[in-house]
Structure formats: C-alpha cells, structure tokens
Design a protein around this motif. Sequence first.
Motif, PDB file in Angstrom:
ATOM      1  N   THR A  45      -7.878  -4.791 -10.603  1.00 32.79           N
ATOM      2  CA  THR A  45      -7.025  -4.520 -11.762  1.00 32.79           C
ATOM      3  C   THR A  45      -5.792  -5.407 -11.668  1.00 32.79           C
ATOM      4  O   THR A  45      -5.654  -6.210 -10.738  1.00 32.79           O
ATOM      5  CB  THR A  45      -6.645  -3.026 -11.819  1.00 32.79           C
ATOM      6  N   VAL A  46      -4.887  -5.263 -12.617  1.00 29.81           N
ATOM      7  CA  VAL A  46      -3.674  -6.073 -12.626  1.00 29.81           C
ATOM      8  C   VAL A  46      -2.855  -5.811 -11.362  1.00 29.81           C
ATOM      9  O   VAL A  46      -2.789  -4.691 -10.868  1.00 29.81           O
ATOM     10  CB  VAL A  46      -2.826  -5.757 -13.883  1.00 29.81           C
ATOM     11  N   GLU A  47      -2.294  -6.874 -10.794  1.00 31.16           N
ATOM     12  CA  GLU A  47      -1.411  -6.756  -9.638  1.00 31.16           C
ATOM     13  C   GLU A  47       0.009  -7.005 -10.117  1.00 31.16           C
ATOM     14  O   GLU A  47       0.410  -8.141 -10.391  1.00 31.16           O
ATOM     15  CB  GLU A  47      -1.796  -7.775  -8.553  1.00 31.16           C
ATOM     16  N   ASN A  97      -1.542   1.277  -5.138  1.00 34.07           N
ATOM     17  CA  ASN A  97      -0.527   1.466  -6.172  1.00 34.07           C
ATOM     18  C   ASN A  97      -0.559   0.254  -7.095  1.00 34.07           C
ATOM     19  O   ASN A  97      -1.303  -0.699  -6.840  1.00 34.07           O
ATOM     20  CB  ASN A  97       0.851   1.691  -5.531  1.00 34.07           C
ATOM     21  N   PRO A  98       0.204   0.239  -8.186  1.00 30.52           N
ATOM     22  CA  PRO A  98       0.083  -0.866  -9.150  1.00 30.52           C
ATOM     23  C   PRO A  98       0.398  -2.252  -8.616  1.00 30.52           C
ATOM     24  O   PRO A  98       0.143  -3.243  -9.300  1.00 30.52           O
ATOM     25  CB  PRO A  98       1.086  -0.466 -10.246  1.00 30.52           C
ATOM     26  N   GLY A  99       0.927  -2.347  -7.398  1.00 31.41           N
ATOM     27  CA  GLY A  99       1.254  -3.661  -6.855  1.00 31.41           C
ATOM     28  C   GLY A  99       0.190  -4.294  -5.998  1.00 31.41           C
ATOM     29  O   GLY A  99       0.387  -5.397  -5.481  1.00 31.41           O
ATOM     30  N   ILE A 115       0.863  -1.195   0.000  1.00 34.26           N
ATOM     31  CA  ILE A 115       0.000   0.000   0.000  1.00 34.26           C
ATOM     32  C   ILE A 115       0.894   1.237   0.000  1.00 34.26           C
ATOM     33  O   ILE A 115       2.101   1.132   0.236  1.00 34.26           O
ATOM     34  CB  ILE A 115      -0.945   0.007   1.238  1.00 34.26           C
ATOM     35  N   THR A 116       0.330   2.395  -0.246  1.00 34.52           N
ATOM     36  CA  THR A 116       1.051   3.663  -0.093  1.00 34.52           C
ATOM     37  C   THR A 116       0.696   4.191   1.296  1.00 34.52           C
ATOM     38  O   THR A 116      -0.261   4.942   1.458  1.00 34.52           O
ATOM     39  CB  THR A 116       0.640   4.662  -1.191  1.00 34.52           C
TER      40      THR A 116
END
Length: 596
Positions: A476-478, A464-466, A455-456
């Motif tokens: 969404t994509v991890e 975030n994208p991860g 997380i941020t």
Amino acid sequence: MTMREYMLGNVAIARGLLEGGVQVIAGYPGTPSSEIIDTLASREDRDYHIEWSVNEKVAMEVAVGAAWTGVRSVVTMKHVGLNVAADPFMTLAYAGTKGGLIAIVADDPSCHSSQNEQDTRRYAQFALVPCFDPSTPQEAKDMLPYAFEFSEKFEIPVIFRPTTRISHGKSDIELGEIPAEKAVPHFEKLLDRWVMLPKNARPRHTHILSIQQEMEDELAESPWNSLEIKPGAKMGVIGSGIASVYAKEALQELGLEASFLKIGTYPVPRKLILELLSTVDTVLIFEELEPVVEEQVRILAQEAGLEVSVLGKEGGFVSREGELDVSAFLEALRKAFDLDIEPDSGKVPLELAPRPPSLCAGCSHRATFYSMKKDAIYPSDIGCYTLGIQSGTVETTLCMGSSISIASGLYHAGEKRPICCSIGDSTFFHTGMNSLLNAVFNKANITVTILDNRITAMTGHQPNPGVGFTVTGEPTVEVSLAELCKAMGAGFVTVVDPYNLEETQEAFKAAKEFEGTAVVIAKQPCVISGKRAGIKRVPYIVDPEKCEGCKQCVKFGCPAIEFDEENKCAVITSLCSGCGVCAQICKFDAIREVKR
C-alpha cells in the motif's frame, strides 16, 4: 466429533468472532488486545475485511459504518484506547446499529503494559450499553456469537471486556462451527437514526433508556450469569468476570457452604442479586478494579429494605487496585467472616531476579536520545522509547500523541529552556499529527523528534501508514513523514540516521537554533523487525589493549556492553546487533568490527 484446540485467550477470542460471522474488523494495537487482529489477519481463507487503523477513534468509526450496512463488525483496542474512541462511541449508543457491533476493550489490571488501570465497565454504565465480562478463554470465545446476536436484537453496540489474564492466558478450547452464510450489506438511509442532530438525539436518548430493563432481563437469563443457593447458608459471595473463577476455586478448596452468584454481564442481573441477598446475612463482592457490582448491590439492598451486610472494596476487604487472585480472595474471606484461614499456607514464594525493562541492544532510539541530550526539557510519549527515561530524555508521558502538545504548552507558558519532545512513528500517525499541526499553527518554538523505527514495535510489530504494507502484507502507500510534516507547515524538517552520531547531533543543533517548530526524523528500522527482514550487520568487539576502562560505552546503556571488573575492560557480548554507535562513542578507538 467435538474439536478442541489449545489456544491463547486472544486466539480464542478471534475464533469466537469467526464463529459469530464477523465481516469487518478494525482496531489499533494495544497490549493485551493486539493478537486478536494479528490472528485473524494471518488466516489465508479470509472472507472479511481487516485493518489496523491509525487510531481507535478511526477504527470505531470504520466498524460503525460497516454495522450500519447490516453486517457484523468489531473494533479492538486496549482500555485507554476507548478514551480515544469515546467520542463516536457515546453518540453511537444513541444512534444504535443494524448489524451487530462489538467493541472489544481489553483491561489491564496491575498496569502490566499500561499507564493506568481504568475499568471499562464504567464506560458501559456511562454509555448505557451492555458489557460482557468473560471469566475464562472458553467463555470469551462462546460469548462473542451471543454478543453479536444481542447487539442485533436490541440494535445497540456492546462492549466485550477481556482482561490481561483472559487475553494472555492459555486454555484448551472447544471449537464451534464457523457459519458459511453472512449478511448482504445494504445501507438504509435512516436520517432520524444516523444524523445525530439535537432533534434526533433527544428521542434516541429516551429510546436507550426505555430498553434498559428488557436488556437486563435477557442478560439475567443468559448462561453468563449463574446463581447457586446453598440451603441454610448465611454467607454469600458474588464474583465478577475472571475474579469469579478465583472465588469459586477458593470456596471449593475450603469446602465452605456459601451461596454463590457469578456475574458476567452488565447491566447486572438485579433479580438474581435480590434472590441471593434475601437468603444470606452477609455477602462478599469480589471484582477487579472498581466497585461496579458492589455499588449496585448496595443500592438494591437498600431499596429492598434488606438487612444484609455488603462487604467488598468499601472497608478494605478487597483491593481497588491491581489484579486479584485466589490468595486475595482467601484474605478477603478471612477479614469478612473472621475465619481461621492462612492464605496459601505452605507455599514458598518464588524469588525471581529483577529484570528491569530496557531498550534492545542496538535500538536506534538509544542513539537518538544520546544525540539529543543537552540542557533541555524532554516531553515524550507512549511507546517502547518511553524507556528513554533511563537516559534522562523522557520527562513527561501522559497519553498517545501528547508529547508535542505538552511541549507546546511548556513553551507558551514561558519556559525559557530548550524543549525537545519525542514521539514514535506509529504514535505520530495515531494522534501526533494534530499536535504537530497545532504547534506549527500557534508558533511553538520547540524541537519535535519523530522516532521512526519503521513499525509499531511495542505492541508486537504491527504495520502503520509509514511502512508500505497492510496487516495482511498487501502493498500500500508508504506515507513520507518528512513530506507530511512539511505539508503541515513545519519550517525545519530533516531526516537523519541515528546510528550516525555526528550527523544526528548536528541536526539537533540546527533544530535548536531554528525559530519555530522544528522536526528531526530519526529513521532506522527496529533491530528486531530488521533481523526478520534479513538486515545483517557485523558485530563489534572491544580491543582490551586499547580499552582504558573509562566506562563511557557502558554508560551508553546498551545491554550488549558489560564491564569486566577484574580486567578493568569493557566487553561486548553476543547480544551485539552491529549498530556501531559504541565505536563512535569510544575516545580511544578501542571498539571495532569483528573481522570475518
């Protein structure tokens, strides 16, 4: 019937964007701006696109693309974020926009949560674009629809500059209508505008210079600047943004007869300034951070041949650093006009116990730092893990994504000691990826530690994208950090659980022995977001019969562990999150899980 609602400043700003008909919102989390996107993302009746982008530059470019279709867009960030976004922004000022585009850039006087105090108004001067400087949360909300209209009229991006006290203050806000009709997007292929080749950029520079006076004249007539001339008064005060509120309050409290100019827009309203200067002998400029207004006032007074004394930051009447307040203005008045004023006389200062910031109880970063600590150099980055300075594993912090690049520079300079840098997952996605690619490409022999807490965390737990979901919670994509690092050529990549000290220490040993750029990914959810997600762990307790009072667990630095001096025994408090690292540290097997 007028609707009113008690709101946080950033919530009021979000409301202002809705009232302005915003259609695309992009940004990167940064205190004090983060709640704007969080607020808009939480609405169920969204008819706009909203995203947390991977960094401010990308967010700016997303907003630009939207504005070039003719819709209203906004990009949000904190002041240092504009450094990242400056590359597209400076050229965008030349190219201009079709739909209104507002760059919300929140300044942080006094560095409440930032690495510097830079003044975004300087960027407005630099880029030759207007800047709106609200003085209250209500004015912040009301300015935004006007700012969209202004941006569209002159086809130019504008900066909106709230400060921490605007963003995080609370106020009773009068609400306006949210428009039902919005622009239909259509991208017009204007090659002379959107393609900034030198032959196109040169005439666009001429254009932006040509509209400066027209923009200034319109802003001077706007409700955000106001001049009150007191007949016969030889004392003048100019207040900027939120500082104008402090100045006005102090003048009213003292009952002083002084002419007063409130400035809320840049370029500054020169006609109003000259009108004020022509009626007074001395003028005091009260603004936070840089002397942006003061410099303009001095130039105008000189050009007009006015024998008026201009006082402000030059001469030390007003501080050039930190936040201002009513007390600071009273002191400036006392110095400037030799008045018999005792700032805040009779007020007893509130003595608060010191509360130094620390990593949360059970934070996985603390365990990672414990495992990595050997005889090495430790460049680090921007995030809550910067608090690792308390454990001796944060020795540089410059800007987002810099830790890996600085580590590379240390190595290539010939430093012989091992170099182990640390960077958070969100910061890695922000600008750390380029740094890692550069380190691998240029053969830096360093260890890169990615602190993946899923997380941020520092700015309020934004995705975030991860993490596998967007700001609106949509799956969404991890992105796999490990696969990403391998794809960029890192020859050593391993993922560890920092709560497992033996595993993590072995990983750092192997990374140190690897010739080249090695990556250790310490993966464990943030304890706060983990609790919110329902992760439960059994807390730990100290057995006083086994405890030898060595304080090794206390030195670990977890807020949940204290030492009972009377009984010479460690004590684990209710703050314990159950990570179990202290039990692994204890040499006497004195720490165990609480029995259910």
